[in-house]
Design a protein around this motif. Structure first.
Motif, PDB file in Angstrom:
ATOM      1  N   UNK A 113       0.869  -1.184   0.000  1.00  0.00           N
ATOM      2  CA  UNK A 113       0.000   0.000   0.000  1.00  0.00           C
ATOM      3  C   UNK A 113       0.902   1.229   0.000  1.00  0.00           C
ATOM      4  N   UNK A 114       0.311   2.386  -0.052  1.00  0.00           N
ATOM      5  CA  UNK A 114       1.072   3.624   0.000  1.00  0.00           C
ATOM      6  C   UNK A 114       1.581   3.976   1.383  1.00  0.00           C
ATOM      7  N   UNK A 115       1.219   3.183   2.382  1.00  0.00           N
ATOM      8  CA  UNK A 115       1.650   3.433   3.751  1.00  0.00           C
ATOM      9  C   UNK A 115       3.152   3.171   3.860  1.00  0.00           C
ATOM     10  N   UNK A 116       3.843   3.977   4.653  1.00  0.00           N
ATOM     11  CA  UNK A 116       5.273   3.786   4.875  1.00  0.00           C
ATOM     12  C   UNK A 116       5.545   2.368   5.348  1.00  0.00           C
ATOM     13  N   UNK A 117       6.618   1.765   4.835  1.00  0.00           N
ATOM     14  CA  UNK A 117       6.926   0.375   5.185  1.00  0.00           C
ATOM     15  C   UNK A 117       7.164   0.177   6.682  1.00  0.00           C
ATOM     16  N   UNK A 118       7.471   1.227   7.404  1.00  0.00           N
ATOM     17  CA  UNK A 118       7.631   1.125   8.863  1.00  0.00           C
ATOM     18  C   UNK A 118       6.298   0.803   9.540  1.00  0.00           C
ATOM     19  N   UNK A 126      13.360   2.374  13.691  1.00  0.00           N
ATOM     20  CA  UNK A 126      13.889   3.285  14.691  1.00  0.00           C
ATOM     21  C   UNK A 126      13.493   4.719  14.333  1.00  0.00           C
ATOM     22  N   UNK A 127      13.972   5.666  15.112  1.00  0.00           N
ATOM     23  CA  UNK A 127      13.613   7.071  14.886  1.00  0.00           C
ATOM     24  C   UNK A 127      14.130   7.615  13.551  1.00  0.00           C
ATOM     25  N   UNK A 128      15.145   6.968  12.998  1.00  0.00           N
ATOM     26  CA  UNK A 128      15.679   7.383  11.703  1.00  0.00           C
ATOM     27  C   UNK A 128      14.913   6.772  10.533  1.00  0.00           C
ATOM     28  N   UNK A 129      13.911   5.924  10.829  1.00  0.00           N
ATOM     29  CA  UNK A 129      13.116   5.301   9.777  1.00  0.00           C
ATOM     30  C   UNK A 129      13.740   4.040   9.202  1.00  0.00           C
ATOM     31  N   UNK A 130      14.740   3.486   9.873  1.00  0.00           N
ATOM     32  CA  UNK A 130      15.377   2.247   9.411  1.00  0.00           C
ATOM     33  C   UNK A 130      14.740   1.052  10.115  1.00  0.00           C
TER      34      UNK A 130
END
Length: 196
Positions: A113-118, A126-130
């Motif tokens: 979906x268009x939702x962020x993979x996180x 984590x806070x950095x999006x990894x």
């Protein structure tokens, strides 16, 4: 008495000349400021160079690698650009879905979906999006663990165990390069070989 035709209450019709259908253009388009063909080529070249372990897998349209690439290029509502820092991670998250039988998973909330993979089920960032944790315990996993999982360098935990999971093949050697990995739970699958 005579009946006279009453004035028509319908609006007069006008003939509209046919309009031309817009064909794909070779001029740059937003948001990447390159043509869709250039975007596809650059994404393919980038992933071949930086992520995909066996580029021959991209020659088979039914391979998980090709399915993930096709989704990223043609179907992902995020429409990432070739230089987007999230491209590698999003491709690998998509590849996990296709490699491990995502269509048959018990839970697959937000995948593809268009939702962020996180925010995709079982992935934590984590806070950095990894992505730092993958937890797909008892989720009816099938297929194999893709080698590209080793490119998720911030992984500290991988949980793919459970009686519902039936992953096969060997544990990718690339997992041995995950320097932050402290927890690996893969029992109850049909994996062979040793832990790298």
């Amino acid at each position: 008495t005579y009946c006279y035709p009453l004035p028509s209450t319908e609006t007069p019709t006008t003939t509209v000349a046919p309009t031309e259908i817009a064909l794909p253009t070779t001029s740059p388009t937003a948001p990447c400021n390159i043509t869709p063909v250039e975007r596809s080529t650059l994404i393919l070249d980038h992933l071949k160079l930086n992520v995909v372990e066996n580029t021959n897998d991209l020659n088979d349209a039914s391979s998980p690698e090709s399915l993930a690439l096709n989704w990223i290029i043609n179907e992902d509502p995020q429409y990432l650009c070739p230089d987007d820092p999230e491209l590698n991670q999003r491709y690998i998250a998509t590849l996990l879905y296709y490699s491990m039988g995502g269509d048959g998973w018990i839970a697959s909330t937000n995948y593809l979906t268009g939702v962020d993979e996180c925010e995709w089920f079982g992935l934590s960032c984590n806070d950095d999006g990894s992505i730092y944790n993958i937890d797909l315990d008892d989720n009816n996993l099938t297929g194999t663990i893709p080698s590209e999982i080793g490119d998720l360098q911030m992984l500290t935990g991988i949980v793919l165990d459970g009686v519902q999971n039936k992953l096969g093949g060997t544990l990718p050697e690339t997992i041995g390069g995950l320097l932050h990995l402290t927890f690996l739970d893969i029992d109850e699958n049909n994996l062979t070989g040793s832990i790298p």
